[in-house]
Write an enzyme that holds these catalytic residues in place. Structure first.
Site, PDB file in Angstrom:
ATOM      1  N   TRP A  39      -7.152 -25.710  62.113  1.00 54.92           N
ATOM      2  CA  TRP A  39      -6.761 -26.205  60.902  1.00 54.92           C
ATOM      3  C   TRP A  39      -7.433 -27.424  60.239  1.00 54.92           C
ATOM      4  O   TRP A  39      -7.629 -27.576  59.145  1.00 54.92           O
ATOM      5  CB  TRP A  39      -5.459 -26.343  60.894  1.00 54.92           C
ATOM      6  CG  TRP A  39      -4.998 -27.230  61.840  1.00 54.92           C
ATOM      7  CD1 TRP A  39      -4.402 -27.018  63.031  1.00 54.92           C
ATOM      8  CD2 TRP A  39      -5.177 -28.755  62.208  1.00 54.92           C
ATOM      9  NE1 TRP A  39      -4.408 -27.787  64.002  1.00 54.92           N
ATOM     10  CE2 TRP A  39      -4.464 -28.991  63.279  1.00 54.92           C
ATOM     11  CE3 TRP A  39      -5.689 -29.627  60.977  1.00 54.92           C
ATOM     12  CZ2 TRP A  39      -4.615 -30.542  63.720  1.00 54.92           C
ATOM     13  CZ3 TRP A  39      -5.570 -31.013  61.596  1.00 54.92           C
ATOM     14  CH2 TRP A  39      -4.908 -31.208  62.695  1.00 54.92           C
TER      15      TRP A  39
ATOM     16  N   LYS B 193      -8.687 -14.975  61.582  1.00 52.48           N
ATOM     17  CA  LYS B 193      -7.057 -15.486  61.644  1.00 52.48           C
ATOM     18  C   LYS B 193      -7.328 -17.113  61.423  1.00 52.48           C
ATOM     19  O   LYS B 193      -7.602 -17.635  62.430  1.00 52.48           O
ATOM     20  CB  LYS B 193      -6.743 -15.092  63.313  1.00 52.48           C
ATOM     21  CG  LYS B 193      -5.305 -14.815  63.178  1.00 52.48           C
ATOM     22  CD  LYS B 193      -4.316 -15.765  63.275  1.00 52.48           C
ATOM     23  CE  LYS B 193      -4.008 -16.999  64.355  1.00 52.48           C
ATOM     24  NZ  LYS B 193      -3.685 -18.146  63.642  1.00 52.48           N
TER      25      LYS B 193
ATOM     26  N   GLU C 130      -2.270 -21.166  61.583  1.00 48.64           N
ATOM     27  CA  GLU C 130      -1.041 -21.129  60.677  1.00 48.64           C
ATOM     28  C   GLU C 130      -0.811 -22.227  59.918  1.00 48.64           C
ATOM     29  O   GLU C 130       0.106 -22.304  59.119  1.00 48.64           O
ATOM     30  CB  GLU C 130       0.141 -20.867  61.744  1.00 48.64           C
ATOM     31  CG  GLU C 130       0.340 -21.684  62.860  1.00 48.64           C
ATOM     32  CD  GLU C 130      -0.634 -21.450  64.022  1.00 48.64           C
ATOM     33  OE1 GLU C 130      -1.739 -21.162  64.044  1.00 48.64           O
ATOM     34  OE2 GLU C 130      -0.182 -21.658  65.314  1.00 48.64           O
TER      35      GLU C 130
ATOM     36  N   SER D   3      -7.726 -25.797  70.734  1.00 49.35           N
ATOM     37  CA  SER D   3      -7.888 -26.512  71.808  1.00 49.35           C
ATOM     38  C   SER D   3      -8.461 -25.643  73.163  1.00 49.35           C
ATOM     39  O   SER D   3      -8.244 -24.543  73.426  1.00 49.35           O
ATOM     40  CB  SER D   3      -6.262 -26.825  72.162  1.00 49.35           C
ATOM     41  OG  SER D   3      -5.523 -25.713  72.250  1.00 49.35           O
TER      42      SER D   3
ATOM     43  N   GLU E 203     -15.195 -22.927  71.042  1.00 50.71           N
ATOM     44  CA  GLU E 203     -15.432 -24.265  70.504  1.00 50.71           C
ATOM     45  C   GLU E 203     -14.222 -25.042  70.540  1.00 50.71           C
ATOM     46  O   GLU E 203     -13.420 -24.898  69.695  1.00 50.71           O
ATOM     47  CB  GLU E 203     -15.967 -24.325  69.169  1.00 50.71           C
ATOM     48  CG  GLU E 203     -17.004 -23.170  68.762  1.00 50.71           C
ATOM     49  CD  GLU E 203     -18.511 -23.734  68.434  1.00 50.71           C
ATOM     50  OE1 GLU E 203     -18.644 -25.105  68.540  1.00 50.71           O
ATOM     51  OE2 GLU E 203     -19.381 -23.280  68.301  1.00 50.71           O
TER      52      GLU E 203
ATOM     53  N   CYS F  90     -12.709 -32.694  66.082  1.00 50.05           N
ATOM     54  CA  CYS F  90     -13.222 -32.437  67.600  1.00 50.05           C
ATOM     55  C   CYS F  90     -14.313 -33.396  67.890  1.00 50.05           C
ATOM     56  O   CYS F  90     -14.252 -33.687  68.846  1.00 50.05           O
ATOM     57  CB  CYS F  90     -13.799 -30.969  67.544  1.00 50.05           C
ATOM     58  SG  CYS F  90     -15.123 -30.555  66.288  1.00 50.05           S
TER      59      CYS F  90
HETATM   60  P1  NAD Z   1      -4.768 -24.246  68.729  1.00 50.39           P
HETATM   61  O1  NAD Z   1      -5.579 -23.897  70.092  1.00 50.39           O
HETATM   62  O2  NAD Z   1      -3.574 -24.697  68.810  1.00 50.39           O
HETATM   63  O3  NAD Z   1      -5.050 -23.236  67.627  1.00 50.39           O
HETATM   64  C1  NAD Z   1      -6.334 -22.589  67.364  1.00 50.39           C
HETATM   65  C2  NAD Z   1      -6.083 -20.975  66.870  1.00 50.39           C
HETATM   66  O4  NAD Z   1      -5.767 -20.372  67.695  1.00 50.39           O
HETATM   67  C3  NAD Z   1      -5.021 -20.942  65.816  1.00 50.39           C
HETATM   68  O5  NAD Z   1      -5.531 -20.273  64.567  1.00 50.39           O
HETATM   69  C4  NAD Z   1      -3.862 -20.433  66.482  1.00 50.39           C
HETATM   70  O6  NAD Z   1      -2.913 -19.847  65.815  1.00 50.39           O
HETATM   71  C5  NAD Z   1      -4.595 -19.669  67.701  1.00 50.39           C
HETATM   72  N1  NAD Z   1      -4.073 -19.416  68.797  1.00 50.39           N
HETATM   73  C6  NAD Z   1      -2.946 -20.208  69.489  1.00 50.39           C
HETATM   74  N2  NAD Z   1      -2.586 -19.335  70.674  1.00 50.39           N
HETATM   75  C7  NAD Z   1      -3.333 -18.129  70.680  1.00 50.39           C
HETATM   76  C8  NAD Z   1      -3.517 -17.257  71.652  1.00 50.39           C
HETATM   77  N3  NAD Z   1      -2.816 -17.047  72.843  1.00 50.39           N
HETATM   78  N4  NAD Z   1      -4.172 -16.222  71.752  1.00 50.39           N
HETATM   79  C9  NAD Z   1      -5.054 -16.212  70.311  1.00 50.39           C
HETATM   80  N5  NAD Z   1      -5.102 -17.029  69.455  1.00 50.39           N
HETATM   81  C10 NAD Z   1      -4.273 -18.273  69.780  1.00 50.39           C
HETATM   82  O7  NAD Z   1      -5.812 -25.517  68.078  1.00 50.39           O
HETATM   83  P2  NAD Z   1      -5.639 -26.365  66.748  1.00 50.39           P
HETATM   84  O8  NAD Z   1      -4.449 -27.187  66.853  1.00 50.39           O
HETATM   85  O9  NAD Z   1      -5.639 -25.357  65.727  1.00 50.39           O
HETATM   86  O10 NAD Z   1      -6.981 -27.202  66.787  1.00 50.39           O
HETATM   87  C11 NAD Z   1      -7.205 -28.310  67.301  1.00 50.39           C
HETATM   88  C12 NAD Z   1      -8.144 -28.324  68.376  1.00 50.39           C
HETATM   89  O11 NAD Z   1      -9.370 -27.714  67.994  1.00 50.39           O
HETATM   90  C13 NAD Z   1      -8.733 -29.709  68.892  1.00 50.39           C
HETATM   91  O12 NAD Z   1      -8.565 -29.497  70.377  1.00 50.39           O
HETATM   92  C14 NAD Z   1      -9.975 -29.827  68.431  1.00 50.39           C
HETATM   93  O13 NAD Z   1     -10.823 -30.621  68.997  1.00 50.39           O
HETATM   94  C15 NAD Z   1     -10.588 -28.312  68.273  1.00 50.39           C
HETATM   95  N6  NAD Z   1     -11.479 -28.121  67.538  1.00 50.39           N
HETATM   96  C16 NAD Z   1     -12.979 -27.965  68.017  1.00 50.39           C
HETATM   97  C17 NAD Z   1     -13.924 -27.808  67.077  1.00 50.39           C
HETATM   98  C18 NAD Z   1     -15.378 -27.531  67.800  1.00 50.39           C
HETATM   99  O14 NAD Z   1     -16.202 -27.203  66.944  1.00 50.39           O
HETATM  100  N7  NAD Z   1     -15.665 -27.644  68.952  1.00 50.39           N
HETATM  101  C19 NAD Z   1     -13.805 -27.691  65.811  1.00 50.39           C
HETATM  102  C20 NAD Z   1     -12.388 -27.923  65.401  1.00 50.39           C
HETATM  103  C21 NAD Z   1     -11.577 -28.064  66.023  1.00 50.39           C
END
Ligand code: NAD
Length: 458
Positions: A133, A157, A160, A209, A230, A264
């Site tokens: 997000w 997807k 949320e 994450s 990522e 990130c």
């Molecule tokens: P998150 O892992 O909580 O969620 C990411 C996505 O995964 C959401 O759409 C979520 O609904 C979905 N998801 C959750 N559980 C899942 C499952 N079991 N199976 C499949 N999909 C699932 O992360 P977040 O809070 O949305 O994002 C923050 C994280 O993203 C931070 O760690 C940040 O560093 C990282 N990030 C990395 C980059 C990069 O380019 N490396 C860029 C932006 C954010």
């Protein structure tokens, strides 16, 4: 899985609206539709797919201000930074439009009297695009734009926490001529994402994450399909003894606090040479004191809301742990008592690698600054991490920076800059920061598989 997803404004805690979420059955039905629609999309000339993305870009330009307002309302990002994201997204689209042809054109690599050899690039097929997000246009678009251009169908997807933005992207792509079944949006949280990765897809492109990435890898790994993750970072910067400490402090305060520290590639650890440490800290704290915290809808706001309420507990725990282990609090340190979810811009010095603050991703407006005796100690500490996304060195001496950055284990390295992403350069992480590449020509070819052609005249 719930039927309705509540969309909340983290800046004031109100519910903006509710939207119908997907469930396991609708996810499977959408995956089947994408599978059926993909071959005809891939068979279209590249010029037609490019024209659709050009129209999508025009749609973004036309609606830019209202799209920025929507993004700000659901993630709490300061409005000026939402506009910046959208403008930056236009630049990324331009890069993909300009580079797709040369990145994926078939290439004759050998020919003699008896045989010709050619490398072709076929689309993967149907890809899952599971997004975070914090920069939904960037991290979503790094996948769906090149994926669509190269002839894939996309099951998208959005997070949320950025659903309304995801639905606008969906509407604008379809209005631009991308067929309904070639780009399909799935609404919901982790359970919907989990249902999506169970489907028969040809690639999973995830941004989020490290914990979720590992869960997805465990499910997808045995299926031998393209998997890109990522993930997060704990990005270090070293400030050497020859810098203008004030200029470095201003640049790094921006790198640590922009997007309320929820990037990130936010600067998450700073190591400062002992000769300039005190001057740097003073300038850093003064810069942070000048950052305007407040209504994300206000043009002057720099620090907005914390998007995920659960992150407040992570930030509080890191501050508490650091202070208990001897760190000094120089600014902030607490949640802000107002409606919604807020945290003070926070600076800690006297930190060490025993502390969570210097080991675990913070993903908020907090930073640890550690004094070091010289380059080798800085380098050792920079590499003392599970992550490997970005790293930087501030020094007047380019050769010194290059010597150090060549030995840093990170996907992107910066000399006298930070928190920077370029569409022309590959974006990738090592270790817990993930696998695979987006952006650059590599990040276009990632949505294709190479095909080796051996052509012999009869
Ligand atoms: P998150 O892992 O909580 O969620 C990411 C996505 O995964 C959401 O759409 C979520 O609904 C979905 N998801 C959750 N559980 C899942 C499952 N079991 N199976 C499949 N999909 C699932 O992360 P977040 O809070 O949305 O994002 C923050 C994280 O993203 C931070 O760690 C940040 O560093 C990282 N990030 C990395 C980059 C990069 O380019 N490396 C860029 C932006 C954010």
């Amino acid at each position: 899985m719930t039927d309705m997803l509540s969309i909340n404004n983290p800046a004031d805690g109100t519910t903006i609206t509710e939207v119908r979420a997907d469930d396991a059955a609708s996810v499977a039905a959408k995956a089947a539709r994408a599978r059926a629609a993909q071959p005809a999309w891939a068979a279209r000339p590249l010029a037609e797919r490019r024209a659709a993305i050009v129209r999508f870009r025009e749609g973004i330009v036309t609606e830019l201000e209202s799209l920025a307002r929507t993004l700000t309302s659901e993630v709490g990002k300061p409005i000026a930074q939402s506009r910046n994201e959208l403008n930056g997204f236009l630049g990324r689209i331009d890069f993909f439009l300009g580079a797709v042809e040369m990145s994926t054109a078939s290439e004759e690599v050998f020919a003699d009297a008896s045989i010709r050899e050619r490398i072709g690039h076929d689309p993967l097929g149907v890809v899952a695009n599971i997004s975070a997000w914090n920069y939904p246009y960037f991290v979503g678009g790094n996948v769906f734009v090149p994926a669509l251009l190269t002839g894939n169908a996309v099951l998208y997807k959005p997070s949320e926490f950025a659903t309304l933005t995801g639905l606008h992207i969906d509407r604008l792509l379809h209005a631009a001529g991308v067929p309904q079944d070639v780009f399909i949006t799935l609404v919901g949280g982790g359970a919907v994402g989990a249902a999506l990765v169970e489907q028969r897809v040809d690639g999973v492109f995830f941004t989020g994450s490290a914990a979720t990435g590992a869960r997805i890898a465990a499910v997808v790994g045995p299926r031998m399909i393209r998997l890109q993750l990522e993930l997060g970072g704990k990005d270090p910067t070293y400030v050497a003894d020859d810098v203008d400490a004030k200029a470095a402090a201003e640049s790094l305060a921006d790198g640590a606090m922009y997007n309320t520290g929820q990037s990130c590639c936010s600067v998450e650890r700073i190591y400062v040479h002992e000769k300039v440490h005190d001057e740097f800290v003073q300038a850093f704290v003064a810069t942070v004191a000048g950052l305007k915290v407040g209504d994300p809808g206000d043009d002057a706001t720099y620090i907005g809301a914390i998007t995920r309420p659960a992150q407040i507990g992570v930030l509080e725990a890191q501050v508490k742990d650091a202070i208990a282990k001897g760190a000094t609090l120089r600014a902030g340190g607490r949640r802000i008592e107002r409606r919604g979810t807020w945290f003070e811009p926070t600076v800690l010095t006297g930190v060490s690698h025993d502390m969570l603050l210097m080991r675990e991703e913070s993903f908020g407006p907090i930073i640890g600054i550690q004094k070091v005796a010289g380059d080798e100690e800085a380098l050792r500490l920079m590499n003392d991490t599970r992550y490997g996304l970005t790293a930087g060195v501030y020094t007047k001496d380019e050769a010194r920076a290059v010597r150090l950055l060549a030995r840093v284990d990170a996907g992107s390295v910066y000399w006298n800059c930070c928190d920077r992403v370029s569409p022309r350069l590959p974006w990738s992480g090592h270790g817990d920061s993930g696998v695979g590449v987006t952006l650059s020509t590599y990040g276009i070819q990632a949505f294709t598989r190479p095909k080796a052609w051996h052509l012999r005249q009869p």
